[in-house]
Scaffold this motif. Structure first.
Motif, mmCIF file in Angstrom:
data_model
loop_
_atom_site.group_PDB
_atom_site.id
_atom_site.type_symbol
_atom_site.label_atom_id
_atom_site.label_comp_id
_atom_site.label_asym_id
_atom_site.label_seq_id
_atom_site.Cartn_x
_atom_site.Cartn_y
_atom_site.Cartn_z
ATOM 1 N N SER A 121 -72.959 75.059 21.238
ATOM 2 C CA SER A 121 -71.891 74.204 20.838
ATOM 3 C C SER A 121 -72.025 73.068 21.959
ATOM 4 O O SER A 121 -71.982 73.139 22.997
ATOM 5 N N TRP A 320 -70.259 81.072 12.853
ATOM 6 C CA TRP A 320 -70.321 79.625 12.243
ATOM 7 C C TRP A 320 -69.004 79.306 11.201
ATOM 8 O O TRP A 320 -68.331 78.409 11.322
ATOM 9 N N ARG A 326 -72.560 77.122 16.219
ATOM 10 C CA ARG A 326 -74.001 76.779 15.779
ATOM 11 C C ARG A 326 -74.670 77.975 16.220
ATOM 12 O O ARG A 326 -74.348 78.761 17.222
ATOM 13 N N VAL A 332 -76.836 74.889 11.685
ATOM 14 C CA VAL A 332 -75.552 74.935 11.112
ATOM 15 C C VAL A 332 -75.811 75.538 9.495
ATOM 16 O O VAL A 332 -76.858 75.505 9.209
ATOM 17 N N SER A 336 -70.817 72.264 6.114
ATOM 18 C CA SER A 336 -70.485 72.072 7.458
ATOM 19 C C SER A 336 -69.273 71.006 7.571
ATOM 20 O O SER A 336 -68.773 71.044 8.392
#
Length: 368
Positions: A121, A320, A326, A332, A336
């Protein structure tokens, strides 16, 4: 119809073989181990930003399928790898929020069997709509050409803080007094620790070394001194930011996943916030930023099974889709941008952290 003894015996043999085959199949599937009745109870320390993830019933259920039950106690990332009072409790694993913590754990004498980054992250700055609009006027915030997310010129902001500039001088007329940004205590919490490394490198003009620390350490220290009392936990600081609003916490350092997780936890609440008349929470991506990797540090061999589970597609998808983390490479999943604003698929400007020795020296300066 009469059944011969021979046929009946063959039927029992076939059923037994089928049952054994089923057992072997389940045994060979790690995600089903828990259904065979074998449970491993593992004790360790985790960073507070992962508490909601591990408490998620879907995650608990998935780990149970692997035959795992966790006694995961929250501690600051810096504390868990340095404090003798925590390490003396003989944790089987540590799950801090920065890869550099692996080196610090080794320096503290932890008998590390293995370590692997499980989640990622980036460090971000949480703020509010009026601050974003004001900083856009003064050129400190821009919209990324690729992805459409808001980027923050962090070096320019830090220079403004050191110069004592007011919010109004930066284009934010809704706030009074001097511009400020807050993070957690770098000697206790990882988000503050990583922000300290980023600040030092930005002040130095390069990834900080011992020589650059000697030249620019006082500037980094001044940034943190201007924050006043600092929280010991990233989770606590984020809660203060949400509860305090624009006036109390105009800019707070945290992890990208925190606002995403907060929004996903109660979509109706998020919709009310977005529909309301008050200032809206916003994410700014510093340019450059640093990645907060979350390595699982394996001390006991039994934790190998936990590492296998956490890196499985099932747990990665839950991390996620429900908690905004992530993957190990910063990757990702699809969709998103469905909640909590625009999240870039890829963070373009990332600085490496200074070495462990430089960071330890910086922390020592900040304690003084």
């Amino acid at each position: 119809m009469a059944i011969s003894r021979r046929a009946f015996g063959l039927g029992l043999l076939g059923a037994a073989a089928a049952g054994t085959g089923g057992y072997l199949t389940l045994k060979d599937r790690p995600e089903f181990r828990g259904y065979l009745g074998n449970r491993a109870h593992l004790f360790g320390f985790i960073g507070g930003e992962k508490q909601a993830f591990l408490a998620d019933p879907d995650v608990v259920r998935a780990l149970g399928g692997y035959g795992l039950e966790l006694d995961a106690r929250v501690a600051g990332s810096v504390e868990m790898v340095r404090e003798a009072a925590l390490l003396s409790q003989k944790p089987q694993f540590l799950w801090p929020s920065s890869s550099i913590m692996v080196d610090l754990a080794r320096k503290s004498g932890a008998a590390i069997r293995n370590d692997q980054v499980v989640l990622n992250s980036p460090i971000v700055v949480y703020t509010w709509g009026p601050v974003v609009e004001g900083l856009k006027k003064s050129g400190l915030v821009s919209v990324a050409a690729k992805g459409g997310y808001n980027q923050l010129d962090l070096k320019a902001l830090l220079d403004a803080v050191l110069a004592g500039k007011t919010w109004s001088a930066l284009g934010v007329d809704e706030l009074y007094g001097r511009a400020r940004i807050v993070s957690t205590d770098p000697n206790r919490s990882n988000s503050g620790f990583m922000f300290a490394g980023l600040v030092l490198s930005l002040m130095s003009g390069d990834v900080a070394t011992q020589e650059l620390l000697a030249q620019h350490g006082d500037q980094a220290k001044a940034i943190f001194r201007s924050m006043g009392l600092k929280s010991s936990s990233s989770g606590k600081l984020f809660d203060q930011y949400i509860a305090g609003g624009l006036g109390a916490e105009p800019m707070a350092v945290g992890y990208e996943n925190q606002l995403v997780e907060w929004a996903l936890a109660d979509p109706a609440r998020w919709q009310r916030v977005q529909a309301g008349t008050g200032a809206k929470p916003e994410i700014l991506y510093p340019r450059p930023t640093v990645y907060s990797a979350h390595p699982l540090i394996v001390i006991d061999p039994a934790v190998d099974q936990l590492l296998e589970a956490l890196t499985s597609p099932q747990l990665q998808e839950l991390a996620w889709s429900k908690h905004g983390f992530r993957g190990p490479l910063g990757t990702v999943a699809a969709g998103s941008d469905t909640i909590a604003g625009v999240r870039p698929a890829e963070i373009e400007a990332v600085l490496p952290m200074p070495s462990a020795d430089v960071m330890l020296a910086l922390l020592a300066q900040m304690e003084g």
